[in-house]
Design a protein around this motif. Structure first.
Motif, PDB file in Angstrom:
ATOM      1  N   VAL A 134     -80.331 101.611 -17.528  1.00  0.00           N
ATOM      2  CA  VAL A 134     -80.052 100.203 -17.819  1.00  0.00           C
ATOM      3  C   VAL A 134     -78.650 100.044 -18.388  1.00  0.00           C
ATOM      4  O   VAL A 134     -77.898  99.155 -17.988  1.00  0.00           O
ATOM      5  N   ARG A 135     -78.285 100.912 -19.322  1.00  0.00           N
ATOM      6  CA  ARG A 135     -76.957 100.827 -19.945  1.00  0.00           C
ATOM      7  C   ARG A 135     -75.859 101.038 -18.919  1.00  0.00           C
ATOM      8  O   ARG A 135     -74.842 100.335 -18.938  1.00  0.00           O
ATOM      9  N   LEU A 136     -76.040 101.994 -18.021  1.00  0.00           N
ATOM     10  CA  LEU A 136     -75.033 102.242 -16.986  1.00  0.00           C
ATOM     11  C   LEU A 136     -74.980 101.094 -15.979  1.00  0.00           C
ATOM     12  O   LEU A 136     -73.908 100.652 -15.580  1.00  0.00           O
ATOM     13  N   ASN A 173     -75.829  97.905 -16.384  1.00  0.00           N
ATOM     14  CA  ASN A 173     -75.251  96.701 -16.990  1.00  0.00           C
ATOM     15  C   ASN A 173     -73.817  96.901 -17.451  1.00  0.00           C
ATOM     16  O   ASN A 173     -73.094  95.929 -17.644  1.00  0.00           O
ATOM     17  N   GLY A 174     -73.419  98.146 -17.660  1.00  0.00           N
ATOM     18  CA  GLY A 174     -72.086  98.459 -18.156  1.00  0.00           C
ATOM     19  C   GLY A 174     -71.150  98.895 -17.044  1.00  0.00           C
ATOM     20  O   GLY A 174     -70.761  98.086 -16.205  1.00  0.00           O
ATOM     21  N   PRO A 175     -70.803 100.171 -17.027  1.00  0.00           N
ATOM     22  CA  PRO A 175     -69.805 100.652 -16.072  1.00  0.00           C
ATOM     23  C   PRO A 175     -70.125 100.371 -14.608  1.00  0.00           C
ATOM     24  O   PRO A 175     -69.220 100.102 -13.823  1.00  0.00           O
ATOM     25  N   ALA A 176     -71.387 100.418 -14.213  1.00  0.00           N
ATOM     26  CA  ALA A 176     -71.746 100.177 -12.806  1.00  0.00           C
ATOM     27  C   ALA A 176     -71.655  98.706 -12.428  1.00  0.00           C
ATOM     28  O   ALA A 176     -71.664  98.363 -11.252  1.00  0.00           O
ATOM     29  N   GLN A 177     -71.605  97.828 -13.404  1.00  0.00           N
ATOM     30  CA  GLN A 177     -71.463  96.387 -13.196  1.00  0.00           C
ATOM     31  C   GLN A 177     -72.466  95.832 -12.186  1.00  0.00           C
ATOM     32  O   GLN A 177     -72.143  95.024 -11.337  1.00  0.00           O
ATOM     33  N   LEU A 198     -75.488 110.589 -17.419  1.00  0.00           N
ATOM     34  CA  LEU A 198     -76.835 110.145 -17.770  1.00  0.00           C
ATOM     35  C   LEU A 198     -77.235 110.665 -19.151  1.00  0.00           C
ATOM     36  O   LEU A 198     -77.759 109.911 -19.976  1.00  0.00           O
ATOM     37  N   LEU A 199     -76.959 111.928 -19.402  1.00  0.00           N
ATOM     38  CA  LEU A 199     -77.309 112.510 -20.694  1.00  0.00           C
ATOM     39  C   LEU A 199     -76.534 111.838 -21.825  1.00  0.00           C
ATOM     40  O   LEU A 199     -77.091 111.543 -22.883  1.00  0.00           O
ATOM     41  N   ASP A 251     -64.292 105.177 -13.533  1.00  0.00           N
ATOM     42  CA  ASP A 251     -64.189 106.303 -12.622  1.00  0.00           C
ATOM     43  C   ASP A 251     -64.480 107.626 -13.315  1.00  0.00           C
ATOM     44  O   ASP A 251     -65.039 108.535 -12.718  1.00  0.00           O
ATOM     45  N   ASP A 252     -64.142 107.735 -14.577  1.00  0.00           N
ATOM     46  CA  ASP A 252     -64.420 108.957 -15.313  1.00  0.00           C
ATOM     47  C   ASP A 252     -65.873 109.006 -15.766  1.00  0.00           C
ATOM     48  O   ASP A 252     -66.431 110.086 -15.926  1.00  0.00           O
ATOM     49  N   ALA A 253     -66.482 107.854 -15.978  1.00  0.00           N
ATOM     50  CA  ALA A 253     -67.854 107.809 -16.494  1.00  0.00           C
ATOM     51  C   ALA A 253     -68.866 108.207 -15.446  1.00  0.00           C
ATOM     52  O   ALA A 253     -69.892 108.776 -15.753  1.00  0.00           O
ATOM     53  N   VAL A 254     -68.630 107.856 -14.188  1.00  0.00           N
ATOM     54  CA  VAL A 254     -69.581 108.189 -13.144  1.00  0.00           C
ATOM     55  C   VAL A 254     -68.986 109.241 -12.284  1.00  0.00           C
ATOM     56  O   VAL A 254     -69.367 110.109 -11.780  1.00  0.00           O
TER      57      VAL A 254
END
Length: 152
Positions: free
Chosen positions: A106-108, A110-114, A128-129, A149-152
């Motif tokens: 959910v955080r990803l 709503n956040g970086p994945a937009q 994920l971890l 780009d660095d987060a995923v």
């Protein structure tokens, strides 16, 4: 012997729809049956078993409040999230509980994945971890926050 999750009962669908209806989201009996079938197929593909009745209800409750969710694509999106959930469980080697993985997803999303399921699917195990462990996520992070780009 593989026992797939049982399809949601009419009563379970109604109860779930009451919770997600606050956000204008609801599943029909046919959509719920399709999602139960998809979950069974996802479990088989992932080589997993689920003894708790599946993850559909938890995914629906976790993602219903997202600003990136729309009623026209709700059932389809839940199907994709089911696939991603079990793929992520394998990728993280079960180091995250279901609740921790849902939190990270959910955080990803709503956040970086937009709101992009494709971007969510591209997340690496480390991401994920990290997102499961961190609290207080905000898109406007202070110093040192990786960009998307660095987060995923």
């Amino acid at each position: 012997m593989f026992l797939p999750p049982a399809p949601m009962t009419a009563q379970a669908i109604e109860k779930l729809n009451q919770a997600t209806g606050v956000y204008g989201l609801a599943l029909t009996a046919a959509q719920a049956a399709m999602l139960a079938q998809r979950e069974s197929e996802s479990l088989l593909r992932a080589g997993r078993m689920d003894f708790d009745g599946g993850i559909l209800r938890e995914l629906a409750l976790a993602f219903a409040a997202s600003p990136h969710v729309f009623k026209d694509t709700w059932a389809e999106m839940l199907g994709e999230l089911i696939e991603l959930f079990y793929a992520f469980k394998n990728e993280t080697h079960d180091r995250l509980s279901d609740e921790e993985l849902l939190h990270a997803m959910v955080r990803l999303f709503n956040g970086p994945a937009q709101g992009s399921l494709r971007a969510l699917a591209d997340c690496r195990e480390e991401t994920l971890l990290r997102f499961a462990a961190e609290d207080g996520f905000s898109p406007e992070r202070d110093e040192g926050e990786e960009d998307y780009d660095d987060a995923v």
